[in-house]
Design a protein around this motif. Sequence first.
Motif, PDB file in Angstrom:
ATOM      1  N   GLU A 178       0.883  -1.162   0.000  1.00 39.69           N
ATOM      2  CA  GLU A 178       0.000   0.000   0.000  1.00 39.69           C
ATOM      3  C   GLU A 178       0.924   1.216   0.000  1.00 39.69           C
ATOM      4  OE1 GLU A 178      -3.689   0.521   2.647  1.00 39.69           O
ATOM      5  OE2 GLU A 178      -2.093   1.492   3.749  1.00 39.69           O
ATOM      6  N   HIS A 232      -2.571  -6.178  -3.024  1.00 40.24           N
ATOM      7  CA  HIS A 232      -3.194  -5.104  -2.251  1.00 40.24           C
ATOM      8  C   HIS A 232      -4.064  -4.248  -3.168  1.00 40.24           C
ATOM      9  CE1 HIS A 232      -3.863  -1.314  -0.304  1.00 40.24           C
ATOM     10  NE2 HIS A 232      -3.573  -1.878   0.853  1.00 40.24           N
ATOM     11  N   ASP A 266      -7.182  -5.570  -1.363  1.00 38.11           N
ATOM     12  CA  ASP A 266      -7.435  -4.911  -0.087  1.00 38.11           C
ATOM     13  C   ASP A 266      -8.611  -3.939  -0.246  1.00 38.11           C
ATOM     14  OD1 ASP A 266      -5.588  -4.355   2.599  1.00 38.11           O
ATOM     15  OD2 ASP A 266      -6.772  -2.598   2.017  1.00 38.11           O
ATOM     16  N   HIS A 317      -8.446  -1.029   0.591  1.00 38.70           N
ATOM     17  CA  HIS A 317      -7.834   0.250   0.234  1.00 38.70           C
ATOM     18  C   HIS A 317      -7.208   0.257  -1.154  1.00 38.70           C
ATOM     19  CE1 HIS A 317      -7.760   0.378   4.761  1.00 38.70           C
ATOM     20  NE2 HIS A 317      -8.478   1.422   4.417  1.00 38.70           N
ATOM     21  N   HIS A 319      -9.755  -4.917   8.693  1.00 38.91           N
ATOM     22  CA  HIS A 319      -9.855  -6.039   7.768  1.00 38.91           C
ATOM     23  C   HIS A 319      -9.878  -7.370   8.519  1.00 38.91           C
ATOM     24  CE1 HIS A 319      -8.922  -2.868   5.083  1.00 38.91           C
ATOM     25  NE2 HIS A 319      -7.620  -3.010   5.019  1.00 38.91           N
ATOM     26  N   HIS A 352      -7.656   0.115  12.238  1.00 37.13           N
ATOM     27  CA  HIS A 352      -7.465  -1.322  12.516  1.00 37.13           C
ATOM     28  C   HIS A 352      -7.452  -1.647  14.011  1.00 37.13           C
ATOM     29  CE1 HIS A 352      -7.263  -2.877   8.570  1.00 37.13           C
ATOM     30  NE2 HIS A 352      -6.142  -2.274   8.216  1.00 37.13           N
TER      31      HIS A 352
HETATM   32 ZN   LIG Z   1      -6.161  -1.885   3.931  1.00 41.77          ZN
END
Ligand SMILES: [Zn+2]
Length: 493
Positions: free
Chosen positions: A12, A110, A144, A146, A168, A450
């Motif tokens: 990411e 990702h 992901d 994101h 997640h 998270h």
């Molecule tokens: Zn993420």
Amino acid sequence: MSRIAVAGFQHETNTFASLQATLADFQAADAWPGLTAGPAMFAAVRGINLPAAGFIDEARSLGHELAPLLWCSAQPSAHVTRDAFETIASRLLELLSAEHSLDAVYLDLHGAMVAEHIEDADGELLERVRRAIGPDVLLVASLDFHANVSPRMVAHADALVSFRSYPHVDMTDTGVRAAALLHDSLQNPARAKWHRSLPFLMPLTSQCTLIEPLHSVMEHARRLERDPILSLCLTPGFPAADVPECGPAIFGFAREPAPLERAAHELAEAVLGREAEFALSTILIDSAVRIARDADVPRGRPLILADTQDNPGAGGNADTTSLLKALIASGVEGVLAGVFWDAECAARAHAAGRGASVELQLGAHTGYPGETPITARFTVEQLGDGRFTGTGPFYLGGRFELGPMALLRVGEVRVVVASRKQQAADAAMFRHVGAEPSQARVLVLKSSVHFRADFGGFASRIVLVEAPGPNLADPARLPFTRLPAGKRLKPRT
Ligand SMILES: [Zn+2]
């Protein structure tokens, strides 16, 4: 039975961050395995909340034969170096070309990777894999929540599927969904695709699916994903990326185009209809300190201050000190903070030994403007080797390797430091050095969202604090140059 090659390559990329992701970063283990190739890859991801782990178990139980290529990830950071991207991509393609009679390839990506020399690195990787396998071998990838999904990624995949949760907690489940999707597609592949970027950037902290509006929106998305739609996904995107595809996207794959188009439009309207609710909601340090000082905090139900702008899970370096300094200066009681990335402090604490009192300069070693270390005499309360297993729903099963760690005390404040940077998203990161986070009065976490998976359950209140740090909470403050005209930098309120 089909033969499926399995690979993972995750990053990411915060294009505004300072430190790049090098090959060594992908090779090193953190909460997740370091670069692992061949059959050892299966053991490396087994039992961890990761898409590849879910995919492998499910595909095997569906009777398929799997060919392991490689798996790797690195902490979110600035661009992946050319060397890292090309070395890993070449190795992946080399291992792929050694496989014969493949029916499909699964990639654990990702979706927001930017390399020094390639803006859409996930699209590039999918294209290279597609070129290697040709049009008749299926290519399925998981992404992901994101991911900044590009048309190129959609074009080269037969199907994509993404997480539905932030935190997640469904990474393994997404791998299971990818396996089921691939299994179905082997018999009857998708013939229609849909992709659309939404016109505004969504702040990270507004993307949490435990709270509104995304809690309801993701439920809606789940209901819309039904036959003949194989996958219908909403990715809110990773906003700190100066790339044309930055931001939320909706995409899907189906056996017929019309139902997919209808469902995708309905989902887009569900997001756009609630745009104002995605507005950023944070407070500044002064207010946070006032709340922390005056709050009547029930025992075992800490107040959580999320230091979101220094979240190493989004490009921060977990070493800014402004919030902690302000809490110390105001004499706020019962503070537990972490996890600071400070290898030197950890080493000095280990050299001094448990119970020792040692003069340290904590934090601010990566040079974020205006940040200076906390210079004080700390007591070394506990030491750890940084090796432990994740127990919370997000890092579940992760075999952490954070190097030497320590629990340090200065007055009313205790701080956990580690030699590798890792988002404070699992209580085991504190318990490893003898600190019980639920017993703190005020818990300061280097995390954006998270942390809620493991800490949210016992928090009496959660406050998102905008202290100085490289992961700007408000995307509108980022100096974008690559966004398409008309993309709003913040939700319209
Ligand atoms: Zn993420």
